[in-house]
Design an enzyme around this catalytic site. Structure first.
Site, PDB file in Angstrom:
ATOM      1  N   LEU A  73       0.819  -1.227   0.211  1.00 47.96           N
ATOM      2  CA  LEU A  73       0.020   0.091  -0.051  1.00 47.96           C
ATOM      3  C   LEU A  73       0.968   1.138  -0.032  1.00 47.96           C
ATOM      4  O   LEU A  73       2.056   1.325   0.714  1.00 47.96           O
ATOM      5  CB  LEU A  73      -0.972  -0.006   1.259  1.00 47.96           C
ATOM      6  CG  LEU A  73      -1.941  -1.035   1.316  1.00 47.96           C
ATOM      7  CD1 LEU A  73      -2.864  -0.976   2.428  1.00 47.96           C
ATOM      8  CD2 LEU A  73      -3.096  -0.979  -0.201  1.00 47.96           C
ATOM      9  N   CYS A  74       0.283   2.457  -0.495  1.00 51.02           N
ATOM     10  CA  CYS A  74       0.983   3.745  -0.307  1.00 51.02           C
ATOM     11  C   CYS A  74       1.467   4.089   0.827  1.00 51.02           C
ATOM     12  O   CYS A  74       0.828   3.720   1.949  1.00 51.02           O
ATOM     13  CB  CYS A  74      -0.525   4.747  -0.553  1.00 51.02           C
ATOM     14  SG  CYS A  74       0.102   6.367  -0.329  1.00 51.02           S
TER      15      CYS A  74
END
Lengths: 481, 481
Positions: free
Chosen positions: B415-416
């Site tokens: 994820l980011c």
């Protein structure tokens, strides 16, 4: 000032107020925020939710907070209708539900393309379970989405057979929505609800908080703009400080509920007993026994509800009324209408939490004179002090006039209570067995002329709406004695 | 604790708090009640309405109070759509409107059987008036019910061309709905609105009050259960004490608005200037000049928004973020997305009314270290203190590896900001002119990989979603230098 309109709302309970003020400082941040103030607001919110859920008898994840009791009702009705729309499109609603329930149901049936069936009530305002059973039996009729029945009535206090209704409905898997605003914090929550709605103001909490509980397994779907707060069941933010005040007030109330209910019951029983002794031509309505402890409603023949309210206000008593002249719509209370009781000169007394016996005694002391002021006998009637005026009935027709077989009374343009006053004054102008026709366009006349007949022992024959006089109804009465 | 999230709400303004507490004692009764407390509540409500109407530039009978700012937006959108449904069924809405507006518009178009057109924004987040003009020109398209354009954006501060849009729309008799929550009490209300919505919490008032103004002559119809309070435009009660607090807070704010705006503008300008000097690889977004004075948003490459928020919280600063990892939906802010700017490591600073220059200086002092903590170089990168770590960029590939013509980076499940970090670290593993494909299922990657290209001078070639890997997207980047 003696405040006797607790059913509309009360000043903030002291414990709730304290909690609310503290929370204004502690819980003002958004509970969804990641930073400290947000986490603190979240903790306070979670704690309040747990506390209220316990008091309502549900799980915390079945409970959301709404912006008001009205919003809880609206969202409960609309969400249940939307969620159940595939299962059924007919909604059964008690005739004496709060207007917010009725209006929400009206909109819900339009939205789901269904229809509404009103469950009639008996003379005490209690929903007729037989009608509900018939509805469930109808193989040919549309399936029920749900039924809405309050815990007790907000105007007359009568308790509804919630658990019995729930059992009937459960046999067919139909959920029950219960508006419990009148009894939360005062009486145990009745069993069997699938959706429960309430209002914090009614239990001494602050404005701006309602509660909406939805049992797990109930089909419920948002009928409003998407909003991820409060499980998507509420379109809007949570007011954390107010919720804390509400939770604290509810807990404080619940701790004193039994003792307070007993005290309230004694006082309303006293009122129910004494008012007819002190005031002539009065009808005290609602179930005398199976009722919420703090509410009482009575109607006074020949009296103007507005005049009575204002006179009582002048004497420092705050009450409310179901009479047409006190409503913004100028129609009488749909609750009184459904019950078929007198609506003129109506007063609702609802006792605040800490009401004293002295408050009630003072009210009883001033009531008779207040009613006299509200009874416009002077409009062509006896002077105050005469026998006729003392017992409330308008002065009868002078005895020298010969009674006629028929009589027409034109009361068009006259508002409640004038049509009935005219009828009361002139009934003896018609012979026994003769018929009087009262022509009126007052909405309350439809209810009060039959009620007058019942109270004075005359026969109500019915109404006619001849084309010759649009907007006007002729009410027919036969003089029995 | 330095609170820098005023756009979410602030503690109750002292004058508003005082008014609110006084009104808890004076205005708790229902304003529709005939007795004294009711009349007093009515008087207080009327006075508050007059005061707020004057400050908003509307008539008292054009203004109602709602249960929240969200409710004002919802009811404004749904009521305008319902009222205008015969005139048009298409709703034009700015791409960067608050999510409550977008959600309400989604529901409105479903209810009126219409469609929604999103007005795109430029890189500053300003609505493109040309797109609105095109919409109005389309003879063949459905007629517009209304357009919704905010006064200024709640995340980046950019002011919208409200009056110009209103003039365009007025040529065709199409009303404009303006969510003015960001600017009420701070800046003059822009001209040309037909429906105006706002939130008292945003101007230092209590929770539980929104404002909804509807110009006379605007077609507006209830899309909610009937309720005669507040002109039928609001389904629910009025919270008189809170409204008094809100009116008092608004008046207090308006009196200081110019001076405060000037002070806020200096401080946000300082932040806009200093942050890129202090923090490498940062993008400060939104119009640098034509913006609300108190809001600032910036994004930090290679940083986790959540980690940054929590580190700042640990250091006693409260801010908010538009990064996906800080959202309950785990998707990045639709505002940043519409603007095509970087979303990772995003911080929104919004200055509270009485913020001091010292507060801002302290924030600037701690920010660089906080960003370092939020940049997970340790995940295979340089140790803190080395040159590579100091300037923020992930450590490049070891110089002994020969660059390849093509490279696949598998960031699925990451994820980011990890996909972009991987890209940053490994771009030099491909030769100049060569292509990198980053495989990712992170929603922020769609926005941040193009933004990274823009910020680092590489070429973004586009995305592919091959059937072979459902749910996964391949983002193609060409190394330019």
């Amino acid at each position: 000032m003696v405040y006797l309109d607790a059913a509309s709302g009360e000043p903030l309970d002291p414990a709730g107020r304290e909690a609310y003020l503290a929370a204004l400082d502690e819980g003002w941040a958004g509970p969804d925020r990641l930073y400290r103030e947000g986490r603190r607001a979240r903790m306070l919110l979670d704690a309040a939710r747990e506390a209220v859920a316990e008091l309502l008898g549900c799980r915390a994840d079945e409970l959301v907070f709404t912006a008001s009791g009205t919003a809880a009702v609206h969202q409960g009705v609309l969400g249940l209708a939307r969620g159940r729309a595939r299962a059924g499109t007919r909604i059964a609603v008690g005739a004496v539900e709060h207007s917010s329930v009725l209006h929400a149901v009206d909109l819900a049936v339009r939205r789901i393309g269904g229809d509404r069936v009103v469950l009639p009530v008996d003379g005490f305002g209690r929903v007729a379970l037989g009608a509900l059973a018939d509805l469930l039996d109808q193989g040919a009729g549309p399936a029920l989405a749900f039924a809405a029945i309050q815990s007790a009535n907000h105007e007359v206090g009568t308790r509804q057979p919630v658990s019995a209704a729930a059992r009937l409905l459960a046999e067919q898997g139909v959920p029950l929505l219960v508006d419990a605003a009148v009894t939360l914090g005062r009486e145990p929550v009745p069993e069997g609800w699938a959706v429960l709605a309430g209002s914090a103001r009614k239990w001494g909490g602050p404005a701006g908080v309602g509660v909406l509980a939805v049992r797990k397994g109930t089909r419920f779907a948002a009928d409003w703009p998407e909003d991820e707060r409060e499980r998507g069941w509420v379109p809007g933010p949570v007011n954390v400080p107010a919720i804390l005040g509400a939770a604290t007030a509810l807990r404080a109330r619940a701790a004193e509920a039994e003792a307070t209910a007993e005290r309230h019951r004694e006082l309303t029983t006293l009122l129910r007993t004494r008012i007819p002794e002190l005031v002539p031509d009065v009808e005290v309505v609602g179930d005398p026994v199976d009722r919420a402890p703090h509410i009482l409603t009575f109607s006074c023949l020949y009296a103007s509800g507005e005049a009575l309210l204002l006179e009582l206000d002048r004497l420092d008593f705050a009450v409310s009324s179901g009479s047409s002249c006190t409503a913004s719509t100028l129609t009488p209370s749909h609750v009184l209408e459904a019950m078929g009781v007198l609506t003129q000169g109506n007063v609702r007394v609802s006792l605040p939490w800490r009401v004293s016996a002295e408050d009630v005694e003072r009210f009883l002391a001033v009531l008779p004179d207040a009613v006299r002021v509200a009874r416009p006998q002077q409009a062509g009637g006896a002077a105050p002090g005469t026998d006729a005026a003392a017992d409330g009935a308008p002065e009868s027709a002078a005895p020298t006039e010969t009674p006629q077989p028929e009589l027409d009374i034109d009361a068009v343009g006259k508002l409640c209570p004038l049509p009935v006053i005219e009828l009361g004054k002139r009934i003896r102008q018609v012979e026994v067995g003769g018929t009087v026709r009262v022509w009126a366009d007052d909405p309350a006349a439809r209810l009060d002329i039959p009620a007058w007949c019942r109270l004075t022992g005359q026969d109500y024959l019915g109404e006619e709406t001849p084309d010759s006089r649009p907007g006007v109804t002729a009410y027919r009465v036969r003089r029995r004695e």
